[in-house]
Structure formats: structure tokens, C-alpha cells
Design a protein around this motif. Structure first.
Motif, PDB file in Angstrom:
ATOM      1  N   UNK A 108      44.403  33.690  53.348  1.00 18.36           N
ATOM      2  CA  UNK A 108      43.844  33.051  54.541  1.00 18.36           C
ATOM      3  C   UNK A 108      44.562  33.456  55.820  1.00 18.36           C
ATOM      4  N   UNK A 109      45.879  33.571  55.765  1.00 16.43           N
ATOM      5  CA  UNK A 109      46.631  33.883  56.988  1.00 16.43           C
ATOM      6  C   UNK A 109      46.727  35.383  57.243  1.00 16.43           C
ATOM      7  N   UNK A 110      46.749  36.188  56.169  1.00 16.72           N
ATOM      8  CA  UNK A 110      46.997  37.616  56.354  1.00 16.72           C
ATOM      9  C   UNK A 110      45.873  38.503  55.845  1.00 16.72           C
ATOM     10  N   UNK A 111      44.881  37.911  55.188  1.00 20.82           N
ATOM     11  CA  UNK A 111      43.703  38.677  54.807  1.00 20.82           C
ATOM     12  C   UNK A 111      43.910  39.712  53.729  1.00 20.82           C
ATOM     13  N   UNK A 112      44.898  39.521  52.860  1.00 20.62           N
ATOM     14  CA  UNK A 112      45.109  40.477  51.787  1.00 20.62           C
ATOM     15  C   UNK A 112      43.952  40.423  50.793  1.00 20.62           C
ATOM     16  N   UNK A 113      43.551  41.563  50.228  1.00 20.54           N
ATOM     17  CA  UNK A 113      42.507  41.571  49.203  1.00 20.54           C
ATOM     18  C   UNK A 113      42.982  40.845  47.943  1.00 20.54           C
ATOM     19  N   UNK A 114      42.030  40.279  47.200  1.00 20.15           N
ATOM     20  CA  UNK A 114      42.383  39.565  45.979  1.00 20.15           C
ATOM     21  C   UNK A 114      43.108  40.476  44.985  1.00 20.15           C
ATOM     22  N   UNK A 115      42.696  41.722  44.915  1.00 20.89           N
ATOM     23  CA  UNK A 115      43.328  42.644  43.967  1.00 20.89           C
ATOM     24  C   UNK A 115      44.802  42.855  44.301  1.00 20.89           C
ATOM     25  N   UNK A 116      45.102  42.952  45.592  1.00 25.07           N
ATOM     26  CA  UNK A 116      46.497  43.158  46.000  1.00 25.07           C
ATOM     27  C   UNK A 116      47.323  41.895  45.754  1.00 25.07           C
ATOM     28  N   UNK A 117      46.726  40.739  46.000  1.00 26.44           N
ATOM     29  CA  UNK A 117      47.430  39.483  45.717  1.00 26.44           C
ATOM     30  C   UNK A 117      47.701  39.357  44.223  1.00 26.44           C
ATOM     31  N   UNK A 118      46.745  39.766  43.408  1.00 27.85           N
ATOM     32  CA  UNK A 118      46.917  39.709  41.957  1.00 27.85           C
ATOM     33  C   UNK A 118      48.102  40.553  41.522  1.00 27.85           C
TER      34      UNK A 118
END
Length: 305
Positions: free
Chosen positions: A143-153
Motif C-alpha cells: 500500500x505504501x510503496x506499491x511493490x508487486x505481490x510476487x516481489x513481496x512473496x
């Protein structure tokens, strides 16, 4: 607290390890602060990330930004789990450590600036305390930095499906736990100025006119200075309390305006040192919540000439 929107590594990105880390430091600090709610803890996490970065074999690191975010997030998660157990014994309400925000060129337009301000607001950070550490990490990165879900995973060593589920739960908790306040900075500044004038002038009627009937006051002293040990409610109680505080003190305060956690705030100084920070949230043109931070441990990082 400065921050920046995540950007991909480009040909202009520094190649020297120190310069490269410093280029990403504002973003890493922003991630850590939103995870932990304390600037000092965030700086400690980023410093530890630097030590690991400087000591690691970086020959196979293709995306330094992603690598640094992964280190920082995991360090912040470890510290957050430890902090949550300590906060169970915290004296009185807990508020984040206030920070002076200066987004500079990181927010080139009004919409992006509003998003950045909201992501460090006291109201949001208080609600984030109710999330699990993993939910909070996913919420901050997404939400704050807009990272893709794949990168967060990859960062959290979870499947993308699990991260999406965590993101959905976190967003639901935040939406349920945080009332939607107006964020017009001009209106907030105007109400803050009128709030100060009424309180300093002993004008109870004027103060009550500014407060919503269901206004709340949250004071954080950590048991180390005078502040309510419970959340206060109703305009009459809060109005009378604020007048008693401002009119009943013999101390002389120098009050300054500053942008704190993305919004206008009053900073009270005694003998040059920050004594307290006041900030308001606004709903339908009236003050819906008053935040007061008086824990001296949380004010050490604020300095004003």
C-alpha cells in the motif's frame, strides 16, 4: 520522514556499494518506520541492513533494491515481534514516535503526496499495530510503496497466493479500524490554528465549537510525564481537560507549527527541548481526534532551532 517511490535499477544507479546503499536509504528507512512506528528503531534496522550489505558477497545480486528491501523487511519483522511483546506492558495508550516529514521531490504531484502523507499518519500507524507482523509487512510494502505481490512473496519467503491473502486481511482490518478522516491540509492547518487560539485563550465555547461531539483524545506519555492514561471521549470532557492543561500550567512554552507524520501539528518546547506534540484529525469540518505525544523517549529525535 523522507521516503521515495520504489524504482527499478537503471544505468544511472550507482555501482559503488556505499553509494548504492545511500541511494536506497530513504526508502529503506521509510519501510522500517512504517513497520515499527519508531524512528530510532527504523534507523537501527537500516544500519544493521547496511552492515549486512557491506559484509555480504554481492556478486550474484542482480537487483540491489529488492535485495536491500528483503534484508530490511526481515530485520524489521524480527524487531517488530520483540516490540509487540514489550508494548503489552506499556503504560497508557501507545502512539507512534512523531517524525518531521519532508518528502521533497519524492512526491511530485498532489495525489502522490496525499498517499505518502496518509501512509505515515498517526491514525494509520495506530491501526497497523492491530495487524500481525506479516500482515503489517505486506500492507506497508504493497500500500505504501506499491511493490508487486510476487516481489513481496520473495521478500517474505511466502507464496504469492499467501501474500494476496495477507494483503486482503490487512486491508480489511485497516478499513474497519480507521475512520475515514478528511485530509485537506489547508483545513487541518486552519483548525489547528483555531484549536491553539481557543485553548491558549481559555475559550471553552470556542474550543467546543471546533470539536466533534464524539471526539477522542489519545495521549501517550509512557508513564513518564503527565497525560491521560486512557483514551478520553466526548467534546465536553476533552474541552475542559485541554483548558485545564493549558491554563493550569505555570511553565512557559514556545509553540511551533511543523509538519509531523504528513500533517500539520503543534510542537511545544520548554527551555528549547520538545515537551509535547499535538496533532488533530478532521471529519466533516470538525476535530474528530486529538493526539498528544509526551513520552520524552519519543521526542528526542525532534529538534527545532
Amino acid at each position: 520522514m523522507p521516503t521515495e517511490t520504489p524504482t527499478e535499477t537503471t544505468a544511472e544507479t550507482p555501482t559503488d556499494p556505499t553509494d548504492l546503499f545511500e541511494a536506497h536509504r530513504p526508502m529503506l528507512t521509510g519501510v522500517a518506520y512504517r513497520m515499527l512506528g519508531r524512528a530510532a528503531d527504523a534507523e537501527d534496522v537500516v544500519q544493521e541492513a547496511w552492515l549486512r550489505w557491506s559484509a555480504d558477497d554481492r556478486s550474484d545480486v542482480r537487483e540491489p533494491r529488492a535485495y536491500l528491501v528483503r534484508i530490511t523487511t526481515r530485520l524489521a519483522l524480527d524487531r517488530l515481534r520483540q516490540a509487540q511483546s514489550r508494548r503489552e506492558s506499556y503504560v497508557g495508550p501507545w502512539l507512534p514516535e512523531p517524525v518531521v516529514t519532508d518528502f521533497g521531490p519524492a512526491a511530485p504531484d498532489t495525489a502522490e503526496r496525499a498517499l505518502l502523507c496518509d501512509s505515515v499518519s498517526l491514525a494509520l500507524l495506530v491501526v497497523l499495530e492491530s495487524l500481525s507482523p506479516l500482515e503489517r509487512a505486506v500492507f506497508v510494502l504493497r500500500e505504501a510503496f506499491g511493490f508487486p505481490f510476487a516481489e513481496i512473496a520473495t521478500t517474505l519467503d511466502r507464496s504469492e497466493a499467501a501474500v494476496r491473502q495477507l494483503a486482503g486481511r490487512a486491508r480489511k482490518h485497516v478499513d474497519e479500524g480507521r475512520p475515514r478522516y478528511d485530509v485537506d491540509p489547508v483545513q487541518r492547518r486552519d483548525l489547528t490554528e483555531r484549536f491553539l487560539a481557543a485553548a491558549a485563550g481559555g475559550d471553552l465555547e470556542g474550543l467546543l465549537a471546533l470539536l466533534a461531539p464524539d471526539v477522542r483524545l489519545v495521549g501517550d506519555s509512557g508513564g513518564k510525564s503527565k497525560a491521560p492514561l486512557r483514551v478520553m471521549e466526548t467534546a465536553d470532557k476533552i474541552g475542559r481537560f485541554l483548558l485545564a492543561v493549558t491554563q493550569g500550567s505555570d511553565a512557559t512554552f514556545d509553540v511551533r507549527f511543523a509538519e509531523i507524520n504528513g500533517g500539520p501539528a503543534l510542537v511545544a518546547l520548554a527551555d528549547g527541548a520538545v515537551d509535547s506534540v499535538f496533532q488533530i484529525d478532521v471529519r466533516d469540518g470538525r476535530i474528530a481526534c486529538v493526539y498528544i505525544v509526551r513520552n520524552p523517549d519519543k521526542l528526542q529525535g525532534l529538534a527545532f532551532d
